[in-house]
Design a protein around this motif. Sequence first.
Motif, PDB file in Angstrom:
ATOM      1  N   THR A   1      40.377  11.437   9.899  1.00 15.21           N
ATOM      2  CA  THR A   1      39.857  12.168   8.750  1.00 15.21           C
ATOM      3  C   THR A   1      38.617  12.971   9.122  1.00 15.21           C
ATOM      4  N   ALA A   2      37.760  12.410   9.962  1.00 13.79           N
ATOM      5  CA  ALA A   2      36.548  13.119  10.383  1.00 13.79           C
ATOM      6  C   ALA A   2      36.904  14.403  11.136  1.00 13.79           C
TER       7      ALA A   2
ATOM      8  N   LEU B   1      43.193  16.390  25.238  1.00 10.96           N
ATOM      9  CA  LEU B   1      41.894  16.995  24.971  1.00 10.96           C
ATOM     10  C   LEU B   1      40.966  15.919  24.416  1.00 10.96           C
ATOM     11  N   GLU B   2      39.686  16.025  24.709  1.00 10.66           N
ATOM     12  CA  GLU B   2      38.709  15.113  24.125  1.00 10.66           C
ATOM     13  C   GLU B   2      37.763  15.888  23.210  1.00 10.66           C
ATOM     14  N   CYS B   3      37.290  15.210  22.169  1.00  8.96           N
ATOM     15  CA  CYS B   3      36.424  15.882  21.198  1.00  8.96           C
ATOM     16  C   CYS B   3      35.424  14.889  20.624  1.00  8.96           C
ATOM     17  N   SER B   4      34.486  15.434  19.883  1.00 11.37           N
ATOM     18  CA  SER B   4      33.558  14.624  19.094  1.00 11.37           C
ATOM     19  C   SER B   4      33.562  15.174  17.680  1.00 11.37           C
ATOM     20  N   ALA B   5      34.190  14.432  16.763  1.00 13.17           N
ATOM     21  CA  ALA B   5      34.176  14.870  15.367  1.00 13.17           C
ATOM     22  C   ALA B   5      32.755  14.846  14.815  1.00 13.17           C
ATOM     23  N   LYS B   6      31.944  13.909  15.270  1.00 16.54           N
ATOM     24  CA  LYS B   6      30.582  13.776  14.756  1.00 16.54           C
ATOM     25  C   LYS B   6      29.764  15.028  15.023  1.00 16.54           C
ATOM     26  N   TYR B   7      29.905  15.592  16.216  1.00 20.37           N
ATOM     27  CA  TYR B   7      29.115  16.760  16.590  1.00 20.37           C
ATOM     28  C   TYR B   7      29.929  18.055  16.608  1.00 20.37           C
ATOM     29  N   ASN B   8      31.150  17.983  16.062  1.00 18.28           N
ATOM     30  CA  ASN B   8      32.007  19.172  15.964  1.00 18.28           C
ATOM     31  C   ASN B   8      32.229  19.818  17.326  1.00 18.28           C
ATOM     32  N   TRP B   9      32.429  19.002  18.334  1.00 18.79           N
ATOM     33  CA  TRP B   9      32.642  19.485  19.698  1.00 18.79           C
ATOM     34  C   TRP B   9      34.135  19.501  20.014  1.00 18.79           C
ATOM     35  N   HIS B  10      34.673  20.663  20.280  1.00 20.65           N
ATOM     36  CA  HIS B  10      36.081  20.884  20.626  1.00 20.65           C
ATOM     37  C   HIS B  10      37.043  20.656  19.463  1.00 20.65           C
ATOM     38  N   VAL B  11      36.548  20.568  18.234  1.00 20.56           N
ATOM     39  CA  VAL B  11      37.451  20.359  17.098  1.00 20.56           C
ATOM     40  C   VAL B  11      38.269  21.617  16.821  1.00 20.56           C
TER      41      VAL B  11
END
Length: 203
Positions: free
Chosen positions: A18-19, A157-167
């Motif tokens: 969801t994030a 792919l890797e991402c960070s929903a918290k920091y909106n990285w690669h979303v």
Amino acid sequence: MGGSLRVAVLGAPGVGKTAIIRQFLFGDYPECHRPTDRPHLYRPAVLLDGAVYDLSIRDGDGAGPGPSPNGPEEGPDPKGWSLQDTDAFVLVYDICSPDSFDYVKALRQRIAETRPAGAPEAPILVVGNKRDRQRLRFGPRRALATLVRRGWRCGYLECSAKYNWHVLRLFRELLRCALVRARPAHPALRLQGALHPARCSLM
């Protein structure tokens, strides 16, 4: 004229499905985790090269492979939308949780087993979320990426929903893969070549 595409975002509870969706659609991040009690459907419109396309993004894993590593399944599969009807998949795991990776592995296997004979292959993008917790990851990124890409024949792919990285990149990659593998008659095929960041926006 535009087209439509059905995308399912699946994975074990707590991995950040969801994030990720909320960062993509609304640019926000829920600080407090609230478990998704049943599958939800988002219907954003995407403007590409002057044409509007409808996405249906399903948040929830009611079609999961069985009991999740953190509890029961998230809810029953919604009527009218099964794994067979989905055009593209995002399978999310927590880079700090090997159990969530095993859950994604089982999901990927179930998708392969339930695809109708002769149906076009639906692209699958495996996403390792919580990259901001890199120091706590359970395995090296390169080894996991190689396993997924070569062994599973899926995108990674890797991402960070918290920091909106690669979303944003996540969804752009998924749509690009869906267009490459689309049936010739699929309306989304007209999107091919249109997914340049400067020409893609949510409405």
